[in-house]
Design a protein around this motif. Structure first.
Motif, PDB file in Angstrom:
ATOM      1  N   GLY A 236      90.728   1.194  22.442  1.00 41.92           N
ATOM      2  CA  GLY A 236      89.466   0.522  22.682  1.00 41.92           C
ATOM      3  C   GLY A 236      89.598  -0.979  22.801  1.00 41.92           C
TER       4      GLY A 236
ATOM      5  N   MET B 122      84.407  -7.008  25.334  1.00 44.27           N
ATOM      6  CA  MET B 122      83.444  -6.965  24.241  1.00 44.27           C
ATOM      7  C   MET B 122      82.600  -8.236  24.295  1.00 44.27           C
ATOM      8  SD  MET B 122      85.524  -5.353  20.976  1.00 44.27           S
ATOM      9  CE  MET B 122      84.554  -6.235  19.810  1.00 44.27           C
TER      10      MET B 122
ATOM     11  N   ARG C 114      85.298  -4.226  10.814  1.00 45.53           N
ATOM     12  CA  ARG C 114      85.968  -4.261  12.108  1.00 45.53           C
ATOM     13  C   ARG C 114      86.908  -5.459  12.250  1.00 45.53           C
ATOM     14  NH1 ARG C 114      80.981  -3.488  16.067  1.00 45.53           N
ATOM     15  NH2 ARG C 114      82.587  -4.019  17.591  1.00 45.53           N
TER      16      ARG C 114
ATOM     17  N   ARG D 280      87.769  -5.602  16.082  1.00 44.03           N
ATOM     18  CA  ARG D 280      87.982  -4.320  16.745  1.00 44.03           C
ATOM     19  C   ARG D 280      86.669  -3.714  17.213  1.00 44.03           C
ATOM     20  NH1 ARG D 280      90.518  -0.850  12.417  1.00 44.03           N
ATOM     21  NH2 ARG D 280      88.933  -1.872  11.182  1.00 44.03           N
ATOM     22  N   SER D 281      86.781  -2.845  18.201  1.00 48.33           N
ATOM     23  CA  SER D 281      85.603  -2.140  18.700  1.00 48.33           C
ATOM     24  C   SER D 281      85.132  -1.135  17.655  1.00 48.33           C
ATOM     25  CB  SER D 281      85.927  -1.425  20.008  1.00 48.33           C
ATOM     26  OG  SER D 281      86.831  -0.348  19.766  1.00 48.33           O
TER      27      SER D 281
ATOM     28  N   ASP E 262      92.050  -5.055  25.915  1.00 45.13           N
ATOM     29  CA  ASP E 262      91.873  -3.608  25.867  1.00 45.13           C
ATOM     30  C   ASP E 262      93.099  -3.016  25.225  1.00 45.13           C
ATOM     31  OD1 ASP E 262      89.331  -3.257  27.056  1.00 45.13           O
ATOM     32  OD2 ASP E 262      90.215  -3.650  29.027  1.00 45.13           O
TER      33      ASP E 262
ATOM     34  N   ASP F 286      89.423 -11.412  25.103  1.00 43.05           N
ATOM     35  CA  ASP F 286      89.138  -9.981  25.037  1.00 43.05           C
ATOM     36  C   ASP F 286      90.359  -9.215  25.511  1.00 43.05           C
ATOM     37  OD1 ASP F 286      86.492 -10.179  24.098  1.00 43.05           O
ATOM     38  OD2 ASP F 286      85.779 -10.633  26.112  1.00 43.05           O
TER      39      ASP F 286
END
Length: 161
Positions: free
Chosen positions: A116, A1, A79, A150-151, A112, A110
């Motif tokens: 997401g 991100m 988020r 968060r994404s 995953d 970052d």
């Protein structure tokens, strides 16, 4: 991100003052369900060597800056979720203390997740005791905290992971 401004790593938010009040300590102890007399009874705390009633170890979680730090201000609040926290003390926090709190962004990681991508904003808030002269002197505590950004995908799916 890449939404979080990485150029802000190493920067600090404007310092803010906090006055630790006896009633706030008691309310916090009530909220966490801890009936320890050190958090409630001044005479008891003094008999045990403290300057006054003592704040529970997680008490600095309620120290809030008057405005969001620059690395949070531009982000979508929906988020953001709280992550890990850690506390380090040089001495106990007791009623009557005043602090100049300094918040710094120390890193961004970052990750995953299953639902997401997310960014982990690593921050440190240090509390410096302000004496009667109005000057911040000794560092009394440091709180490490991670804020999870968060994404958009995670928010759309209502996932916390």
């Amino acid at each position: 991100m890449t939404e979080v401004d990485r150029s802000l790593i190493g920067t600090s938010a404007p310092p803010f003052l906090v006055e630790v009040e006896r009633g706030a300590i008691r309310k916090f102890a009530d909220a966490i369900g801890d009936d320890n007399l050190l958090y409630r009874d001044d005479a008891f705390a003094r008999r045990h060597g403290y300057e006054g009633i003592v704040a529970p170890p997680t008490f600095p979680t309620c120290f809030r800056a008057p405005q969001d730090p620059p690395w949070i201000a531009a982000l979508d609040r929906r988020r953001i979720v709280a992550g890990e926290m850690g506390f380090h003390y040089h001495r106990p926090i007791v009623a009557g203390m005043r602090f100049e709190c300094r918040l710094q962004l120390v890193g961004i990681d970052d990750k995953d997740g299953a639902r997401g991508a997310m960014s982990l904003l690593r921050q440190v808030m240090s509390g410096y005791r302000v004496d009667n002269d109005g000057v911040a002197h000794e560092c009394v505590f440091a709180v490490r905290r991670t804020t999870v950004y968060r994404s958009a995908q995670q928010v759309a799916s209502r996932s916390l992971a």
